[in-house]
Design a protein around this motif. Structure first.
Motif, mmCIF file in Angstrom:
data_model
loop_
_atom_site.group_PDB
_atom_site.id
_atom_site.type_symbol
_atom_site.label_atom_id
_atom_site.label_comp_id
_atom_site.label_asym_id
_atom_site.label_seq_id
_atom_site.Cartn_x
_atom_site.Cartn_y
_atom_site.Cartn_z
ATOM 1 N N SER A 153 75.924 -9.087 -17.704
ATOM 2 C CA SER A 153 76.799 -8.691 -18.802
ATOM 3 C C SER A 153 78.042 -9.571 -18.794
ATOM 4 O O SER A 153 78.425 -10.127 -17.757
ATOM 5 C CB SER A 153 77.192 -7.214 -18.668
ATOM 6 O OG SER A 153 78.181 -6.867 -19.624
ATOM 7 N N PHE A 197 81.056 -8.511 -19.352
ATOM 8 C CA PHE A 197 82.251 -7.721 -19.059
ATOM 9 C C PHE A 197 82.352 -7.423 -17.566
ATOM 10 O O PHE A 197 81.352 -7.190 -16.889
ATOM 11 C CB PHE A 197 82.248 -6.415 -19.857
ATOM 12 C CG PHE A 197 82.287 -6.627 -21.340
ATOM 13 C CD1 PHE A 197 83.423 -7.086 -21.962
ATOM 14 C CD2 PHE A 197 81.156 -6.387 -22.113
ATOM 15 C CE1 PHE A 197 83.462 -7.301 -23.328
ATOM 16 C CE2 PHE A 197 81.178 -6.592 -23.480
ATOM 17 C CZ PHE A 197 82.329 -7.055 -24.085
ATOM 18 N N SER A 232 88.020 0.372 -25.084
ATOM 19 C CA SER A 232 87.200 1.422 -25.701
ATOM 20 C C SER A 232 86.130 0.836 -26.604
ATOM 21 O O SER A 232 85.062 1.423 -26.775
ATOM 22 C CB SER A 232 88.096 2.376 -26.500
ATOM 23 O OG SER A 232 88.998 3.048 -25.651
ATOM 24 N N ILE A 245 84.312 -1.630 -25.994
ATOM 25 C CA ILE A 245 83.160 -2.048 -25.197
ATOM 26 C C ILE A 245 82.225 -0.875 -24.940
ATOM 27 O O ILE A 245 81.008 -0.996 -24.992
ATOM 28 C CB ILE A 245 83.630 -2.637 -23.849
ATOM 29 C CG1 ILE A 245 84.566 -3.808 -24.089
ATOM 30 C CG2 ILE A 245 82.463 -3.041 -22.988
ATOM 31 C CD1 ILE A 245 85.198 -4.324 -22.820
ATOM 32 N N PHE A 246 82.818 0.286 -24.661
ATOM 33 C CA PHE A 246 82.044 1.430 -24.209
ATOM 34 C C PHE A 246 81.584 2.327 -25.349
ATOM 35 O O PHE A 246 81.070 3.408 -25.112
ATOM 36 C CB PHE A 246 82.879 2.240 -23.223
ATOM 37 C CG PHE A 246 83.425 1.420 -22.093
ATOM 38 C CD1 PHE A 246 82.581 0.679 -21.285
ATOM 39 C CD2 PHE A 246 84.781 1.360 -21.846
ATOM 40 C CE1 PHE A 246 83.074 -0.096 -20.253
ATOM 41 C CE2 PHE A 246 85.287 0.592 -20.815
ATOM 42 C CZ PHE A 246 84.426 -0.137 -20.018
ATOM 43 N N SER A 298 79.050 2.397 -28.584
ATOM 44 C CA SER A 298 77.981 1.711 -29.303
ATOM 45 C C SER A 298 78.264 1.745 -30.802
ATOM 46 O O SER A 298 78.814 2.711 -31.327
ATOM 47 C CB SER A 298 76.632 2.368 -29.002
ATOM 48 O OG SER A 298 76.300 2.239 -27.647
ATOM 49 N N VAL A 342 84.521 6.584 -24.070
ATOM 50 C CA VAL A 342 83.233 6.163 -23.536
ATOM 51 C C VAL A 342 82.143 6.994 -24.203
ATOM 52 O O VAL A 342 82.295 8.208 -24.380
ATOM 53 C CB VAL A 342 83.170 6.345 -22.001
ATOM 54 C CG1 VAL A 342 81.815 5.933 -21.465
ATOM 55 C CG2 VAL A 342 84.276 5.555 -21.334
ATOM 56 N N VAL A 345 77.615 4.402 -21.461
ATOM 57 C CA VAL A 345 77.405 3.102 -22.097
ATOM 58 C C VAL A 345 78.432 2.095 -21.584
ATOM 59 O O VAL A 345 79.595 2.416 -21.343
ATOM 60 C CB VAL A 345 77.506 3.248 -23.630
ATOM 61 C CG1 VAL A 345 77.421 1.889 -24.316
ATOM 62 C CG2 VAL A 345 76.399 4.161 -24.137
ATOM 63 N N GLY A 346 77.989 0.849 -21.423
ATOM 64 C CA GLY A 346 78.897 -0.234 -21.067
ATOM 65 C C GLY A 346 79.017 -0.506 -19.589
ATOM 66 O O GLY A 346 79.787 -1.368 -19.182
#
Length: 498
Positions: free
Chosen positions: A284, A286, A319, A321-322, A324, A347, A397-398
């Protein structure tokens, strides 16, 4: 200088032996003998005496104390985790998986510090690590970076030093050019012998030094190989003493084991002032930096970076990033607000409930699996939602890891949504701890969580009743907040909204 004699000391009973043995001759424990420097019978000054300053007994109220000055590294996310910047004489230990970006980030930070030091008044034309004399001084009111912003006098600290034991100087230079650090004046030393590194620190007196990595450094006082427990402990102790005595800030890069813990003795984490962990999947883009220990700031702070072709760049709004990007709400998805240090982050919690066999699976990624089993039992007993014959999968997620219990309510709502096949409404979020009796307990700093959600445009929130905001508060405009006291109320409310 004569080489000091070594002996082997048992970790269990403290007994010593002149040579290594598989079994301790004193307590019969296996594989407990560790190499150490033998105590000399000749009375001499202790090598750690410079750390033990003599002082009289004084009341706390009578001790003059001032806040430690910090120097920003030029990377806001790294400064956040450090507590505001690098502290003079501080020792930082940073660990992470191979190839995750530890050396890249530290080289970028050193380059920013070096350019700032050279751009300071009185340092123009000087190079870090070289001694120079000048009568010019900093402008009045200007804040001095680490090592001084004014002219560098004899013996004064300044500049940066990158000590590499895993690469050659040419490899570091190539990496700097790939990162776009053209014309970087960071001093590089390719050396793994501790005594030579300490002599260089004493001669050049840099303000910030990076040791990459502590597992490659060895001391001539010990005969064991670099990376052994005795070498890591002894070298870290010498470097820590040098940092405290000279005021040079030292950053140690540490290897990690396959379990993710820092390799070497656990006492290594107690020696240093700050312990940082680099987290994230190498596949990833990140990366997360988490502070586990910080004597000069708050712990559990988190910094978010994105790996680009030009190195690591800080992410100001993690936020995004996490969460969808669903065009329409999907079943099994619920957003929560978690706290990482002082930062609230949104998240997305995803759950998938599928038909299982006689032994259904319970799998969670980023959340505690044992807590998931407990929440399923509470869901069945108090809300009448049974998943006894269903496989349950829960994911944060993330790649973020959530350890606080405030995610309980969001996990249970996501599981119920997936089981029913009905999505929660758009702009919906929930947070709160759920007890075994089915009660919904308040989460700490609930007002800050709701303000972050309102700022990002969320419209509906289900929270513990104790976290309800005050009426007519303009900070929550556009956000409808529902307070619940029991898990049954939360489930009924979610059904009415879908």
């Amino acid at each position: 200088m004569a080489k000091e004699k070594t002996q082997y000391t048992c970790n269990e009973c403290g007994g010593s032996s002149p040579k290594w043995l598989g079994k301790c001759p004193h307590c019969n424990a296996w594989n407990t003998l560790i190499e150490s420097v033998a105590e000399s019978s000749v009375p001499a000054k202790n090598r750690f005496a410079s750390l033990a300053k003599t002082a009289a007994v004084t009341a706390l109220a009578d001790i003059e104390a001032s806040d430690v000055e910090r120097t920003p590294t030029g990377h806001d996310e790294l400064d956040r985790v450090l507590g505001g910047g690098i502290v003079e004489g501080g020792v930082v230990l940073i660990g992470g998986d191979p190839g995750i970006g530890k050396s890249t980030l530290l080289l970028q930070a050193l380059d920013s510090l070096q350019r700032r030091w050279e751009a300071a008044p009185g340092n123009a034309g000087q190079r870090g690590g070289m001694l120079a004399m000048s009568d010019a001084g900093p402008p009045q009111g200007a804040k001095a970076p680490l090592g001084g912003s004014g002219p560098r006098e004899a013996g004064q600290r300044g500049g940066t030093l990158y000590v590499t034991g895993e690469e050659s100087g040419a490899q570091v230079a190539l990496r700097a050019r790939r990162l776009g650090l053209d014309g970087s004046r960071v001093n590089v030393l390719a050396e793994i012998q501790l005594e030579k590194i300490l002599a260089t620190l004493d001669a050049h007196r840099p303000a910030v030094t990076v040791i990459d990595s502590i597992q490659t450094v060895y001391s001539e006082q010990l005969t064991s190989a670099p990376g052994s427990v005795a070498q890591v402990r002894e070298c870290a102790a010498h470097l820590t003493r040098a940092a405290k005595a000279s005021g040079t800030a030292i950053v140690l890069v540490g290897h990690v084991t396959k379990e993710g813990a820092l390799a070497g003795p656990r006492v290594l984490e107690h020696m240093v002032d700050t312990v940082l962990y680099f987290e994230g999947d190498t596949h990833s883009s990140f990366r997360l930096i988490r502070a586990i220990k910080n004597r000069f700031g708050a712990v559990n702070e988190i910094g978010v970076f994105a790996m680009t072709e030009k190195g690591l760049k800080g992410v100001s709004n993690p936020s995004a990033i996490f969460l969808s990007q669903h065009s329409e709400p999907v079943p099994g998805s619920c957003v929560m607000v978690t706290l990482e240090g002082t930062r609230p982050m949104l998240v997305e919690i995803q759950a998938l409930v599928d038909t299982g066999g006689p032994s259904p699976r319970r799998l969670s990624v980023g959340l505690d699996r044992d807590r998931l089993a407990m929440l399923l039992a509470v869901l069945h007993r108090h809300a009448g939602v049974a998943c006894m014959d269903q496989d349950v999968f829960v994911n944060a997620v993330g790649g973020v890891r959530i350890t606080e219990p405030a995610a309980d309510l969001a996990v249970m709502l996501a599981i119920t949504s997936s089981l029913r096949g009905k999505a929660l409404p758009k702009g919906f979020l929930a947070f709160g701890e759920v007890g075994l009796a089915g009660e919904v307990r308040p989460a700490p700093r609930g007002q800050e969580r709701l303000k972050e959600a309102a700022k990002l445009g969320f419209s509906v929130a289900v929270v513990p009743k104790a976290n309800m905001p005050k009426k007519n508060d303009k900070a929550f405009e556009g956000l409808t907040v529902h307070g619940v006291e029991r898990i049954e109320e939360a489930m009924e409310l979610a059904r009415s909204l879908t």
